[in-house]
Design an enzyme around this catalytic site. Structure first.
Site, PDB file in Angstrom:
ATOM      1  N   ARG A   1      12.149  -0.660  22.267  1.00 13.60           N
ATOM      2  CA  ARG A   1      11.232  -0.531  21.130  1.00 13.60           C
ATOM      3  C   ARG A   1      10.178  -1.644  21.139  1.00 13.60           C
ATOM      4  NH1 ARG A   1      11.283   1.488  15.794  1.00 13.60           N
ATOM      5  NH2 ARG A   1      10.305   0.047  14.340  1.00 13.60           N
TER       6      ARG A   1
ATOM      7  N   CYS B   1      -6.794   2.689   4.259  1.00 15.71           N
ATOM      8  CA  CYS B   1      -7.694   1.553   4.478  1.00 15.71           C
ATOM      9  C   CYS B   1      -7.804   1.277   5.976  1.00 15.71           C
ATOM     10  CB  CYS B   1      -7.208   0.327   3.706  1.00 15.71           C
ATOM     11  SG  CYS B   1      -5.578  -0.282   4.179  1.00 15.71           S
TER      12      CYS B   1
ATOM     13  N   ARG C   1       8.668   3.174   4.183  1.00 19.82           N
ATOM     14  CA  ARG C   1       9.854   2.331   3.944  1.00 19.82           C
ATOM     15  C   ARG C   1      10.907   3.128   3.167  1.00 19.82           C
ATOM     16  NH1 ARG C   1       8.523  -3.248   4.938  1.00 19.82           N
ATOM     17  NH2 ARG C   1      10.661  -3.812   4.445  1.00 19.82           N
TER      18      ARG C   1
ATOM     19  N   LYS D   1      -1.596   0.799  11.037  1.00 20.16           N
ATOM     20  CA  LYS D   1      -0.142   0.989  11.027  1.00 20.16           C
ATOM     21  C   LYS D   1       0.214   2.458  11.266  1.00 20.16           C
ATOM     22  CE  LYS D   1       1.381  -2.927   8.247  1.00 20.16           C
ATOM     23  NZ  LYS D   1       2.064  -3.363   7.006  1.00 20.16           N
TER      24      LYS D   1
ATOM     25  N   GLU E   1       1.121   4.275   1.133  1.00 20.77           N
ATOM     26  CA  GLU E   1       1.588   5.032   2.299  1.00 20.77           C
ATOM     27  C   GLU E   1       2.619   4.241   3.099  1.00 20.77           C
ATOM     28  OE1 GLU E   1      -1.461   3.859   1.451  1.00 20.77           O
ATOM     29  OE2 GLU E   1      -2.915   4.540   2.956  1.00 20.77           O
TER      30      GLU E   1
ATOM     31  N   HIS F   1       0.865  -1.184   0.000  1.00 21.03           N
ATOM     32  CA  HIS F   1       0.000   0.000   0.000  1.00 21.03           C
ATOM     33  C   HIS F   1       0.903   1.236   0.000  1.00 21.03           C
ATOM     34  CE1 HIS F   1      -4.138  -1.737   1.153  1.00 21.03           C
ATOM     35  NE2 HIS F   1      -3.439  -2.613   0.458  1.00 21.03           N
TER      36      HIS F   1
ATOM     37  N   LYS G   1      16.519  -7.569  15.759  1.00 21.98           N
ATOM     38  CA  LYS G   1      15.327  -6.799  16.124  1.00 21.98           C
ATOM     39  C   LYS G   1      14.924  -7.066  17.581  1.00 21.98           C
ATOM     40  CE  LYS G   1      10.947  -5.874  13.910  1.00 21.98           C
ATOM     41  NZ  LYS G   1       9.990  -6.276  12.891  1.00 21.98           N
TER      42      LYS G   1
HETATM   43 ZN   LIG Z   1      -3.939   0.668   2.900  1.00 26.41          ZN
END
Ligand SMILES: [Zn+2]
Length: 396
Positions: free
Chosen positions: A372, A147, A99, A215, A94, A92, A366
């Protein structure tokens, strides 16, 4: 956020919104034809979502384009087995834009650390870490409401909801019947305050990537740095503005989706400032009288800090032209520049003498970012109290 934004005293929110929108649309017009939606062989035109990250100097009023992206696709979870960090899960627009911002930072830091010039955006700190130059605010342009929760009311207006008219007692909407706070795509579309996976045809293979509303909402707590950049940057970076065409009158929907859901958390929230711009994106699907299909191709264009430009188109999560069927191995060099694999290698190149990065995988690295991970866990439990359904483990 409000303090920072108010420093641009000479230019209004409306000016910012129109200038950002015009800049992103202008850059879109210069993309290669292979990066854009097409008219299909059956004469049906495709549509897509356009996004862009623009830096705005809050002292001089300069605007700089960092990246523009297009895309409406997400990779089915079942197709991630062979990925090893090379397949983009969520295309998607956005999410691709965020990224791209992280790759822009990694590329800039790589250059600075090799003494190859300086950057107006990134500075070296006294402790040899890096920090964002706070003169530059960041705006995310999106050509339509993201979305998930923020756009469910629009879906009701379009009237095409029959397929999604199911009630709370219908198990079809759940990915895990024990988890009632995570819903598949647009099913039970009237329900709010839940995590949704990316929308898709109900008969298609399922993706477990979360909706863009979910997100983005989390970025108000976590900031927009990914794990690799969090290691390098001294402080988190937050978006100041989100700019979307014709969202005047939708303030309460946005407040509900982005602010109210984060209430009750034991962490600071840097609220986005949403601003409406006038013009629709030319390859959007806002005109419901025209039948369009979602574009297959997703694209990214990053304007690196030393005037290099990287443009790639992505199909099925890999570089256009490099796709192989799910049962076959991935092709060599199929990974887009913004893939986990590429970012991890770039980080190891920058931090070649950091012992903790040697002989560990990306996911092992990670897991060492404990502060985090703890914060992420707190936000996730607030947004989905019944638990967090993750996408397939994709390590490299
Ligand atoms: Zn989306």
């Amino acid at each position: 956020m409000a303090d920072n934004a108010s420093q641009i005293s000479r230019i209004s929110d409306n000016y910012i919104a129109e200038k950002v929108s015009a800049t992103v649309h202008g850059e879109y017009s210069k993309l290669r034809p292979s990066s854009k939606p097409v008219i299909k062989s059956n004469s049906v035109p495709e549509w897509t979502v356009l996004a862009g990250i623009i830096a705005i100097n809050n002292e001089t009023g300069e605007f700089e384009t960092i990246a523009i992206t297009t895309g409406v696709k997400a990779t089915p979870d079942a197709d991630l087995d062979r990925s090893q960090g090379k397949i983009i899960h969520d295309c998607h627009a956005e999410i691709l834009a965020l990224r791209c911002f992280n790759i822009f930072l990694l590329d800039t830091i790589n250059r600075i650390s090799n003494h190859d010039g300086t950057s107006k955006f990134v500075q070296v700190t006294k402790t040899n870490s890096y920090e964002w130059n706070k003169k530059w605010d960041l705006a995310l342009y999106i050509s339509k409401l993201p979305c998930g929760d923020a756009s469910m009311d629009d879906l009701m207006k379009v009237g095409d909801t029959a397929e999604f008219e199911i009630t709370d007692d219908n198990p079809l909407q759940y990915i895990d019947p024990k988890n009632k706070t995570t819903i598949r795509g647009r099913l039970n579309y009237k329900k709010r305050d839940v995590i949704r996976t990316k929308p898709g045809r109900y008969d298609s293979k399922i993706t477990l990537s979360k909706s863009c509303t979910d997100k983005l909402c989390m970025k108000q707590v976590m900031g927009i740095l990914d794990s690799t950049c969090s290691l390098l940057m001294k402080d988190p970076i937050f978006l100041q503005y989100i700019i979307i065409p014709r969202i005047s009158g939708k303030e309460s929907i946005l407040k509900h989706a982005f602010i109210d859901r984060l209430r009750g958390g034991n962490f600071p929230v840097q609220e986005f400032k949403f601003i409406s711009c006038e013009n629709h994106f030319i390859d959007d699907n806002h005109d419901t009288t025209i039948v369009r299909e979602p574009a297959l191709v997703n694209s990214i264009k990053i304007f690196m800090d030393n005037n290099r430009v990287m443009e790639q188109s992505i199909i099925n999560g890999v570089k256009n032209g490099f796709y192989s069927k799910p049962k076959k191995p991935l092709r060599k060099n199929c990974e887009p520049i913004i893939s986990r694999y590429s970012k991890w290698n770039l980080l190891k190149q920058i931090e070649f003498n950091r012992a903790e990065l040697l002989n560990v995988s990306y996911l092992e690295f990670k897991s060492t970012l404990t502060k985090r991970m703890t914060l992420q866990q707190e936000v996730r439990s607030l947004l989905s109290p019944d638990g967090w359904i993750t996408t397939k483990k994709d390590d490299c």
